[in-house]
Design an enzyme around this catalytic site. Sequence first.
Site, PDB file in Angstrom:
ATOM      1  N   SER A 104       4.579  15.968  12.514  1.00  0.00           N
ATOM      2  CA  SER A 104       3.348  16.270  13.195  1.00  0.00           C
ATOM      3  C   SER A 104       2.866  15.621  14.284  1.00  0.00           C
ATOM      4  CB  SER A 104       2.105  16.207  12.036  1.00  0.00           C
ATOM      5  OG  SER A 104       1.852  14.742  12.095  1.00  0.00           O
ATOM      6  N   ASP A 105       1.883  16.084  15.138  1.00  0.00           N
ATOM      7  CA  ASP A 105       1.395  15.039  16.077  1.00  0.00           C
ATOM      8  C   ASP A 105       0.217  14.341  15.371  1.00  0.00           C
ATOM      9  OD1 ASP A 105       0.748  14.033  18.483  1.00  0.00           O
ATOM     10  OD2 ASP A 105       0.335  15.784  19.719  1.00  0.00           O
ATOM     11  N   TYR A 106      -0.282  13.336  16.226  1.00  0.00           N
ATOM     12  CA  TYR A 106      -0.885  12.187  15.614  1.00  0.00           C
ATOM     13  C   TYR A 106      -2.226  12.786  15.000  1.00  0.00           C
ATOM     14  CZ  TYR A 106      -2.639   7.461  16.262  1.00  0.00           C
ATOM     15  OH  TYR A 106      -3.123   6.117  15.953  1.00  0.00           O
ATOM     16  N   THR A 107      -2.114  12.762  13.564  1.00  0.00           N
ATOM     17  CA  THR A 107      -3.102  13.275  12.725  1.00  0.00           C
ATOM     18  C   THR A 107      -3.516  14.662  12.675  1.00  0.00           C
ATOM     19  OG1 THR A 107      -4.935  12.608  14.139  1.00  0.00           O
ATOM     20  CG2 THR A 107      -4.506  10.965  12.316  1.00  0.00           C
ATOM     21  N   SER A 108      -2.509  15.521  13.196  1.00  0.00           N
ATOM     22  CA  SER A 108      -2.688  16.808  13.269  1.00  0.00           C
ATOM     23  C   SER A 108      -2.844  17.707  12.114  1.00  0.00           C
ATOM     24  CB  SER A 108      -1.658  17.405  14.373  1.00  0.00           C
ATOM     25  OG  SER A 108      -0.453  17.690  13.894  1.00  0.00           O
TER      26      SER A 108
END
Length: 755
Positions: free
Chosen positions: A280-284
């Site tokens: 995932s992207d940062y906390t996506s």
Amino acid sequence: MHYKTLLVAFMGLAFFWGNAQKQIPEVEQLLQKMTIEEKIGQLNLLTPGGGVATGEVVSENVGAKIKTGQVGGLFGVAGPDRVRKAQELAVKESRLGIPLLIGSDVIHGYKTTYPIPLGLSSTWDMDLVRQAAQMAAREATADGINWNFSPMVDIARDPRWGRISEGAGEDPYLGSKIAEAMVKGYQGEDLAAVHTMLACVKHLALYGAAEAGRDYHTVDMGKIKMFNQYLPPYKAAIDAGAASVMSSFNDVDGVPATGNKWLLTDLLRTQWGFDGFVVSDYTSLNEMVPHGLGDLQAVSALALKAGLDMDMVGEGFLTTLKKSLDEGKITAEDITKACRRVLEAKYISGLFEDPYKYLDSKRPKNDILTKENRALARKLATRSFVLLKNHNNLLPLEKKGKIALIGPLADSRENMLGTWAPTGDFNLAVTILEGFNNVASNADIKYAKGANISDDVDFAKNVNALGRRITMDERSPEAMLKEAVDLAKTSDVVVAVVGEATEMSGESSSRTDISIPDIQKKLIKALVETGKPVALVLMSGRPLTIPEEFDLPVSILQVWHPGVEAGNAIADVVFGDYNPSGKLTATWPVNVGQIPIYHSTKVTGRPAPESGEFQKFRSNYLDAPNAPLLPFGYGLSYTTFDYSNLRLNKKEIHQGEAISATVTITNTGNYDGEEVVQLYLRDVVRSITPPKRQLKGFQKVMLKKGERKEVTITLSPDDLKFYNAQLEFVSEPGEFEVFVGTNSDAELSETFTLK
Ligand code: BGC
């Protein structure tokens, strides 16, 4: 059994599994030994802090979690000694001793920072792009990194979006070539070699199409546009063997990418055959909650089922998957599948064979910031600059006389690297003042700042959120301006270095006004009014709107943010040691109202008159032209090139056949120089509305003064294809028009027919 039946059975099986399987025996044996908690632990990617936290969370208790098998990878940790400590916790102290993936954002060079990606793309030189990525891999792996969150291949057609700086611009064809070159540069031939790292193509998908150019905003796009214009670079990166993919923050067709099964499984794995892992992207993952898809447990289950394998920082997987399993919302096989993919990546990196293989403490000294690397960064920067205008052929300057070097970016070390260079150190960057003195040591070079980058205090505060990039001078604006004008008056020539600070573009740096800040505009005008010849060195992370400056009697060299060798490279070009050859990879609009603007736009049923004159009931504006200020592919040279005699090797071809276009190009000016010969194609009639023209080939060639060359560009059968209304990749019989020239307005044309 007939081989066709076998084939169908195999394909059915592959479909059932959702993707091709690597089936690595060591990984399968390890999976047998793992508890469900340990498998979930492998899906957890943490950052202990120290890097750039782009979300609200920074991981806690990282050491304890590694020891208890709750971490699969780390990022934001670098250096053989620090990485070794982390790796030892995993290898020596966790039950199964599974090594960690060590990630990083090495976006445009590790310590030897080279131009921002938009600048790098302006080189149109795939060999150089590959060399750049290779150098980044050599440096990053010397510091213990084995996984890179790059290349960023998001197509961007809205320069308000700050992250346009981080990609290769607007075009899917060029973007695909660059994606391929970067993946090959990072990954090399053998991922287990100590100089190569896993690439992570990001951000799947469509992140560059955020509404109104506002970062993290909604994306809404039909499939035809998606497949023809936005998806090709991701696919090219996958075809080049990218080992991992990062899902984007935005939604795709109404479902956030991070939990989008159509995207992460049906398209990526089943259709494209991707067999790596998705992070995932940062906390996506967590951000699917405010997106409106449910609570953390629900979105975590959704994302796992959709095909997400690793959760960056948010710990949604770590804290909820077991519960979802107990409640029957996901299966043990869902978890195993994701864990298998993460373990396979570790296996192909060679980490099982030797978890410490990237941790040779002698390497940083030998491999990082070497003379050769800095020389390559300097070369890359010179090739990335785009000469936008050369009034009275002012450039190149002679290395003598009195030169006034003026502007807020002329002696600003902190703004040379550009956005997303967290591994670089701006203190090592060469300022333009230093570069001028290095390259033109016999000239009398005097400096005045002239203006702040911006005098808007609120704007400067926002730009400075990641560190001071806009510094406010203690003197009054009037005093600064006077000093600069006085200096200009006593000089032979003025070079004004103006534009954007590093953090005026990049992540979370969208702007609604993309012109040069007012205070700098005022400075430029005052310098021109002195009557001295003026060259602007324009620095930015995006296309800017500069219609007024373009109309002034000035020369303009666009230099993006050039990296650690900024000043030397700019001096090389300003003083003619290198003749500029960069070409724009994103269209420069006249004003913000024209956005989105790109060369492969469609003609529409009511095209505007060719003359550019306004006509009622046509597709045009009352208050601005349709044409941009500067088209895609545009860029001048100190010399001139003449194009003639375009011819095709066939007038008719059949499906599956290639066709070649040859053009004669002559260097008619006074300097040796490189030129990017560009080929555009128009599919005249087809079942879905065709773009006006599309880039389908290019070649960078060197011509000595007076030299003439024949350049041939071949179109493959796939170059004539597009995704039709059924999303089949086809070419349709009929007429095609080929344009060849120096930019996307190329005029020489020929036609052929596909039978
Ligand atoms: C960015 C990614 C980056 C990640 C980790 C995010 O904010 O969107 O491109 O890889 O942070 O640093």
